[in-house]
Design a protein around this motif. Structure first.
Motif, PDB file in Angstrom:
ATOM      1  N   TYR A   3       0.867  -1.185   0.000  1.00 46.17           N
ATOM      2  CA  TYR A   3       0.000   0.000   0.000  1.00 46.17           C
ATOM      3  C   TYR A   3       0.897   1.226   0.000  1.00 46.17           C
ATOM      4  CZ  TYR A   3      -3.891   3.089   1.035  1.00 46.17           C
ATOM      5  OH  TYR A   3      -4.846   4.078   0.964  1.00 46.17           O
ATOM      6  N   LEU A  59      -3.326   0.045  -3.424  1.00 45.43           N
ATOM      7  CA  LEU A  59      -2.800  -1.262  -3.065  1.00 45.43           C
ATOM      8  C   LEU A  59      -2.352  -1.942  -4.346  1.00 45.43           C
ATOM      9  CD1 LEU A  59      -2.308  -3.416  -0.876  1.00 45.43           C
ATOM     10  CD2 LEU A  59      -4.583  -4.311  -1.425  1.00 45.43           C
ATOM     11  N   TYR A  90      -7.955  -7.741   0.691  1.00 48.31           N
ATOM     12  CA  TYR A  90      -7.372  -6.473   0.255  1.00 48.31           C
ATOM     13  C   TYR A  90      -8.052  -5.276   0.909  1.00 48.31           C
ATOM     14  CZ  TYR A  90      -5.100  -9.185  -3.478  1.00 48.31           C
ATOM     15  OH  TYR A  90      -4.355 -10.082  -4.199  1.00 48.31           O
ATOM     16  N   SER A  92      -9.580  -5.187   3.801  1.00 51.46           N
ATOM     17  CA  SER A  92      -9.152  -5.158   5.207  1.00 51.46           C
ATOM     18  C   SER A  92      -7.724  -4.620   5.333  1.00 51.46           C
ATOM     19  CB  SER A  92      -9.236  -6.550   5.822  1.00 51.46           C
ATOM     20  OG  SER A  92     -10.575  -6.941   5.948  1.00 51.46           O
ATOM     21  N   TYR A  93      -6.875  -4.980   4.405  1.00 46.53           N
ATOM     22  CA  TYR A  93      -5.503  -4.499   4.435  1.00 46.53           C
ATOM     23  C   TYR A  93      -5.464  -2.981   4.259  1.00 46.53           C
ATOM     24  CZ  TYR A  93      -0.497  -4.251   3.583  1.00 46.53           C
ATOM     25  OH  TYR A  93       0.840  -3.939   3.672  1.00 46.53           O
ATOM     26  N   CYS A  97      -4.246   0.126   6.889  1.00 49.35           N
ATOM     27  CA  CYS A  97      -3.324   1.219   6.541  1.00 49.35           C
ATOM     28  C   CYS A  97      -3.956   2.577   6.827  1.00 49.35           C
ATOM     29  CB  CYS A  97      -2.918   1.113   5.073  1.00 49.35           C
ATOM     30  SG  CYS A  97      -1.946  -0.357   4.691  1.00 49.35           S
TER      31      CYS A  97
END
Length: 152
Positions: A3, A59, A90, A92-93, A97
């Motif tokens: 990210y 991302l 993705y 959630s990632y 961030c």
């Protein structure tokens, strides 16, 4: 997976992600006027403003941009993952961030949740604190949840 802060050169890819996601997902939940509203709202100029703020990111998996997120102060203003790349963690990632950046200055994160995203946010600990309504054409109303989460 990485990210990174978005640059002007990524604006077209971000536009594609947002519009592809809205056009594929939102009609399952909303009338066509809502999808049109979101596509109009997320114009190329709006995306360039987000990039200029320094608070919009993308991302990447390898060289492919698969998602984007943005915030203003403690408000998460957007999170989109290409439909073909959803259900892989993705979103959630990206949320992790965004929350990490917000937590540097604020104790709470807030967001306006579309119907397709409410479950994702609830799983991350967000609670509904209210509802918003935007009146659109043809007497259509966009109803969304206003959600908040304490950040540690």
């Amino acid at each position: 997976m990485e990210y990174i802060t978005a640059t002007d050169e990524m604006a077209e890819a971000i536009y594609h992600i947002i519009h592809t996601t809205v056009q594929a997902v939102y009609p399952k939940y909303y009338p066509k006027e809502v999808a049109a509203f979101f596509c109009s709202h997320h114009s190329k100029e709006h995306i360039l403003d987000g990039i200029a703020s320094g608070h919009m990111g993308v991302l990447r998996t390898g060289e492919t941009i698969v998602g984007t997120g943005c915030f203003h102060e403690n408000h998460i203003t957007g999170l989109y993952v290409l439909p073909t790349c959803q259900k892989r963690g993705y979103g959630s990632y990206i949320m992790g961030c965004l929350e990490g950046e917000i937590a540097k200055k604020y104790r709470f994160a807030v967001l306006d949740a579309s119907l397709p995203a409410v479950c994702l946010y609830e799983r991350r600990g967000y609670k509904t604190t209210g509802h918003g309504i935007i009146e659109l054409e043809n007497d259509v109303k966009l109803v969304y949840e206003i959600m908040e989460k304490a950040l540690s």
